[in-house]
Design a protein around this motif. Sequence first.
Motif, PDB file in Angstrom:
ATOM      1  N   GLN A 105      -1.855   0.927  -2.642  1.00 40.44           N
ATOM      2  CA  GLN A 105      -2.026   0.656  -4.071  1.00 40.44           C
ATOM      3  C   GLN A 105      -3.502   0.606  -4.447  1.00 40.44           C
ATOM      4  OE1 GLN A 105      -0.297  -3.042  -5.359  1.00 40.44           O
ATOM      5  NE2 GLN A 105      -0.606  -2.628  -7.520  1.00 40.44           N
ATOM      6  N   ALA A 106      -4.316   0.022  -3.577  1.00 47.50           N
ATOM      7  CA  ALA A 106      -5.752  -0.068  -3.843  1.00 47.50           C
ATOM      8  C   ALA A 106      -6.388   1.317  -3.841  1.00 47.50           C
ATOM      9  CB  ALA A 106      -6.416  -0.962  -2.804  1.00 47.50           C
ATOM     10  N   VAL A 107      -5.954   2.158  -2.917  1.00 42.49           N
ATOM     11  CA  VAL A 107      -6.493   3.514  -2.833  1.00 42.49           C
ATOM     12  C   VAL A 107      -6.202   4.265  -4.131  1.00 42.49           C
ATOM     13  CG1 VAL A 107      -6.251   5.737  -1.660  1.00 42.49           C
ATOM     14  CG2 VAL A 107      -6.390   3.622  -0.319  1.00 42.49           C
ATOM     15  N   ALA A 140      -4.288   0.523   9.300  1.00 44.24           N
ATOM     16  CA  ALA A 140      -4.373   0.492   7.833  1.00 44.24           C
ATOM     17  C   ALA A 140      -5.755   0.872   7.327  1.00 44.24           C
ATOM     18  CB  ALA A 140      -3.982  -0.897   7.317  1.00 44.24           C
ATOM     19  N   THR A 141      -6.800   0.344   7.962  1.00 46.26           N
ATOM     20  CA  THR A 141      -8.155   0.628   7.502  1.00 46.26           C
ATOM     21  C   THR A 141      -8.507   2.096   7.707  1.00 46.26           C
ATOM     22  OG1 THR A 141      -8.879  -1.643   7.878  1.00 46.26           O
ATOM     23  CG2 THR A 141     -10.587   0.046   7.800  1.00 46.26           C
ATOM     24  N   GLN A 142      -8.191   2.626   8.859  1.00 46.56           N
ATOM     25  CA  GLN A 142      -8.472   4.034   9.112  1.00 46.56           C
ATOM     26  C   GLN A 142      -7.664   4.929   8.186  1.00 46.56           C
ATOM     27  OE1 GLN A 142     -10.885   5.233  10.879  1.00 46.56           O
ATOM     28  NE2 GLN A 142     -10.326   7.337  10.340  1.00 46.56           N
ATOM     29  N   ASP A 143      -6.415   4.564   7.948  1.00 45.97           N
ATOM     30  CA  ASP A 143      -5.577   5.347   7.036  1.00 45.97           C
ATOM     31  C   ASP A 143      -6.179   5.357   5.627  1.00 45.97           C
ATOM     32  OD1 ASP A 143      -3.847   5.761   9.144  1.00 45.97           O
ATOM     33  OD2 ASP A 143      -2.344   4.302   8.455  1.00 45.97           O
ATOM     34  N   THR A 149     -11.579   9.435   1.664  1.00 44.98           N
ATOM     35  CA  THR A 149     -12.491  10.556   1.916  1.00 44.98           C
ATOM     36  C   THR A 149     -11.792  11.879   1.591  1.00 44.98           C
ATOM     37  OG1 THR A 149     -11.879  10.542   4.274  1.00 44.98           O
ATOM     38  CG2 THR A 149     -13.853   9.329   3.650  1.00 44.98           C
ATOM     39  N   GLY A 150     -10.495  11.929   1.837  1.00 39.63           N
ATOM     40  CA  GLY A 150      -9.735  13.127   1.494  1.00 39.63           C
ATOM     41  C   GLY A 150      -9.712  13.376   0.000  1.00 39.63           C
TER      42      GLY A 150
END
Length: 203
Positions: A105-107, A140-143, A149-150
């Motif tokens: 949701q934050a992303v 989660a952080t890496q995802d 970045t994507g």
Amino acid sequence: MTFKVSVVGRKGGVGKTTTAIHVAAHLAFGDRRTLLIDGDARNYATTWAAGGHMPFTVDGIGGLMAVAEYDAAVIDSQADPSEQDISTLGKHSTVLLLPAVPEAQAVSGLIQTVQVLDRAGVSRDRVCVLLTMDTRVGTATQDAREALTGAGLRVLSRTIRDTVAFRHASGQSVLVHQVRNTAGKMAWEDYRAVTQELLELGQ
């Protein structure tokens, strides 16, 4: 010229004020006369700094008139700022810093915020994401980093660890490294690295 960092969060609970306080502290400890503008109507930054032991000056929105008198200024934006507020901060900041927790949701919300900046003509080179509340467990952080970045966003290499030390620091009106536990000192070092990244981006 004043180095200006605006910390913007449209979602609560992402560490916006915590980030503003600690970036301002590291700028001040780097021998920069530093002003923190508390733009949030809830005045969390002002309350946190109320003990009078911070190495920087805290002022409200009216303090924007005095920014040029300082070497550095950190603006803790209001909660859920309008598109106009985001655009204005983007245009007048050296770096616009967007804290976010590593969850879907934050992303999504961050991408919407950056689209506002795109429409205002703010260069993405001056916008960066800081992942906060990193439990250092799981993916989660890496995802989140890969998703951001994507989407063409710059994500700072250092994340901020999740620790109760921040709540203790706020309650005691001190900086996190002054809380008497190891996690607080490690979190302080997280923000040291983040501040250095921001300075490099602003060059």
